[in-house]
Design an enzyme around this catalytic site. Sequence first.
Site, PDB file in Angstrom:
ATOM      1  N   ASN A   1       0.901  -1.164   0.138  1.00  0.00           N
ATOM      2  CA  ASN A   1      -0.058   0.145  -0.113  1.00  0.00           C
ATOM      3  C   ASN A   1       0.898   1.289   0.040  1.00  0.00           C
ATOM      4  O   ASN A   1       2.349   1.222   0.014  1.00  0.00           O
ATOM      5  CB  ASN A   1      -0.999  -0.020   1.175  1.00  0.00           C
ATOM      6  CG  ASN A   1      -0.419  -0.133   2.549  1.00  0.00           C
ATOM      7  OD1 ASN A   1       0.637   0.932   2.832  1.00  0.00           O
ATOM      8  ND2 ASN A   1      -0.415  -0.940   3.325  1.00  0.00           N
TER       9      ASN A   1
ATOM     10  N   ASP B   1      -4.770  -6.291   5.364  1.00  0.00           N
ATOM     11  CA  ASP B   1      -5.712  -6.985   5.945  1.00  0.00           C
ATOM     12  C   ASP B   1      -5.633  -8.672   5.579  1.00  0.00           C
ATOM     13  O   ASP B   1      -6.034  -9.434   6.237  1.00  0.00           O
ATOM     14  CB  ASP B   1      -7.373  -6.535   5.831  1.00  0.00           C
ATOM     15  CG  ASP B   1      -7.455  -5.375   6.684  1.00  0.00           C
ATOM     16  OD1 ASP B   1      -6.881  -5.225   7.623  1.00  0.00           O
ATOM     17  OD2 ASP B   1      -8.176  -4.405   6.274  1.00  0.00           O
TER      18      ASP B   1
ATOM     19  N   LYS C   1       9.184 -16.997  -9.660  1.00  0.00           N
ATOM     20  CA  LYS C   1       8.411 -16.179 -10.099  1.00  0.00           C
ATOM     21  C   LYS C   1       7.192 -16.792 -11.101  1.00  0.00           C
ATOM     22  O   LYS C   1       7.410 -17.666 -11.999  1.00  0.00           O
ATOM     23  CB  LYS C   1       9.354 -15.327 -11.271  1.00  0.00           C
ATOM     24  CG  LYS C   1       8.490 -14.404 -11.993  1.00  0.00           C
ATOM     25  CD  LYS C   1       9.391 -13.350 -12.711  1.00  0.00           C
ATOM     26  CE  LYS C   1       8.590 -12.280 -13.293  1.00  0.00           C
ATOM     27  NZ  LYS C   1       8.981 -12.348 -14.813  1.00  0.00           N
TER      28      LYS C   1
ATOM     29  N   PHE D   1      -4.820   3.686  15.009  1.00  0.00           N
ATOM     30  CA  PHE D   1      -5.286   4.736  13.996  1.00  0.00           C
ATOM     31  C   PHE D   1      -6.568   4.258  12.971  1.00  0.00           C
ATOM     32  O   PHE D   1      -6.801   2.739  13.148  1.00  0.00           O
ATOM     33  CB  PHE D   1      -4.216   4.957  12.710  1.00  0.00           C
ATOM     34  CG  PHE D   1      -3.146   6.044  13.363  1.00  0.00           C
ATOM     35  CD1 PHE D   1      -2.496   5.598  14.527  1.00  0.00           C
ATOM     36  CD2 PHE D   1      -2.912   7.189  12.601  1.00  0.00           C
ATOM     37  CE1 PHE D   1      -1.528   6.797  14.879  1.00  0.00           C
ATOM     38  CE2 PHE D   1      -2.080   8.167  13.052  1.00  0.00           C
ATOM     39  CZ  PHE D   1      -1.368   7.889  14.284  1.00  0.00           C
TER      40      PHE D   1
ATOM     41  N   LYS E   1     -14.405   1.358  16.613  1.00  0.00           N
ATOM     42  CA  LYS E   1     -13.276   0.563  16.370  1.00  0.00           C
ATOM     43  C   LYS E   1     -12.710   0.747  17.856  1.00  0.00           C
ATOM     44  O   LYS E   1     -11.845  -0.211  18.296  1.00  0.00           O
ATOM     45  CB  LYS E   1     -12.231   1.226  15.131  1.00  0.00           C
ATOM     46  CG  LYS E   1     -11.697   0.247  14.570  1.00  0.00           C
ATOM     47  CD  LYS E   1     -10.880   1.004  13.219  1.00  0.00           C
ATOM     48  CE  LYS E   1     -11.662   0.309  12.189  1.00  0.00           C
ATOM     49  NZ  LYS E   1     -11.174   1.120  10.916  1.00  0.00           N
TER      50      LYS E   1
ATOM     51  N   LYS F   1     -11.731  -2.594  19.806  1.00  0.00           N
ATOM     52  CA  LYS F   1     -10.350  -3.062  19.725  1.00  0.00           C
ATOM     53  C   LYS F   1      -9.875  -2.954  21.195  1.00  0.00           C
ATOM     54  O   LYS F   1      -8.494  -2.818  21.376  1.00  0.00           O
ATOM     55  CB  LYS F   1      -9.477  -2.794  18.890  1.00  0.00           C
ATOM     56  CG  LYS F   1     -10.238  -3.043  17.004  1.00  0.00           C
ATOM     57  CD  LYS F   1      -9.093  -2.769  16.184  1.00  0.00           C
ATOM     58  CE  LYS F   1      -9.549  -3.116  14.594  1.00  0.00           C
ATOM     59  NZ  LYS F   1      -8.576  -3.142  13.784  1.00  0.00           N
TER      60      LYS F   1
END
Length: 406
Positions: A206, A276, A286, A322, A336, A340
């Site tokens: 990401n 995730d 490969k 975050f 959240k 959590k």
Amino acid sequence: MRVIVGITGGIAAYKAPLLARLLVKAGHEVQCVATSHALEFVTPLTLETVSGRRLYSDLFSPANDHSTEHISLKDWGDAMVVAPATANIIGKLASGIGDDALSTLLLSFSGKPLFVAPAMNTQMWVHPAVQRNVSYLRSTGVNIIEPASGQLACGATGTGRMADPEEIADFMRRTLKQPKPLASRRVLVTAGPTYERIDAVRFIGNYSSGKMGFAIAETLAAHGAEVELVTGPTALGIAHPHVHRTDVESAREMFDAATALFPSCNAAILSAAVADYRPDHAADHKLKKQGDEGMTLHLVQNPDILATLGTMKQEGQTLVGFALETDNELANAQRKLERKNLDFIVLNSLKDAGAGFGVDTNRVTIISRDGAEGEGDTYTTPLLSKREVAEVIVNRCIEGAKGLER
Ligand code: CTP
């Protein structure tokens, strides 16, 4: 306190005697150390008169008591300031070069407060190499006293003018007497992206740069904490003596490192952008194209590090997560926070221009579990640099966290 005042060869050197004088007036013993270029702008007699001590400027002067004077001086000084600091001395210090009295002293002066007040022309100040050197020095714990903007000696107007001696003395006074609120506290920080292997050459990743997490780690260290920084792949460097860095690649590696470190920490701030999901199987060669057909990757869920630390959390530990939400931001973040078992959640908005991945600025909303009336408090920052956002997050945590209180 014994303060060493380093002076380099910029026009602002004419203000150095005033700084030395202010430090003496504040009750410090002052030793001036000047480069030969500095002495083109200010005389030894002036510096010796204001400090009351013999100037040190030449590594090999017959007037030195011995050839290792720079080593005995670093033991003598409790703190050191370089004002003005030219691009040259900043570059030397950032590169580990010691070729005169001041630069050798700077290299040996470690583990004690060091202040650097840059002064130079705007073009030099904004040069990428100078900015890189300044960021690097900051990451090693050097206190940079930012130059002001205004009319420069060369006639141009812009940023680069040395902060006034009064400001420098004031900055030093505040920093030196500032209690280190996080001394003897250990804080875990996760940062950066994770890479999830597809085959020998490809991964799912990401856009996280790690900048926010690294800024948090630096800020915590500046407040005296021992920081355990667990980071995914990033180009960023950090060299603060109180930041212990563990490099990982995948979410599972980050999970292993974070769960192993958390029990010995007072708090954890999890800013990493963790994937995730990961491919259920990573080929060790490969993968070849398969005809004209598309390709399907089967993904399995990664462990949730934050939620796991939430179940491990003991009385007195603080956990900060975050959240990156695009819809129903506040309600989702609040959920959240509870799900959590967090003490704070920092909500990032992708909607603000200038906030989010890759950029140097951010705007966040910090929601705390226990506000004044037993309800969550919510505080939104303006658009700030990631360093400033890190300062707000760390300060809010210090004020409101069981694991970090003094
Ligand atoms: N996080 C984590 N481990 C994961 C996923 C996320 O530790 N496997 C942490 C991040 O570091 C961040 C927080 O969880 O502190 C929020 O991540 P985010 O992606 O916003 O939320 P998710 O929990 O993944 O929930 P959702 O995808 O449903 O929004």
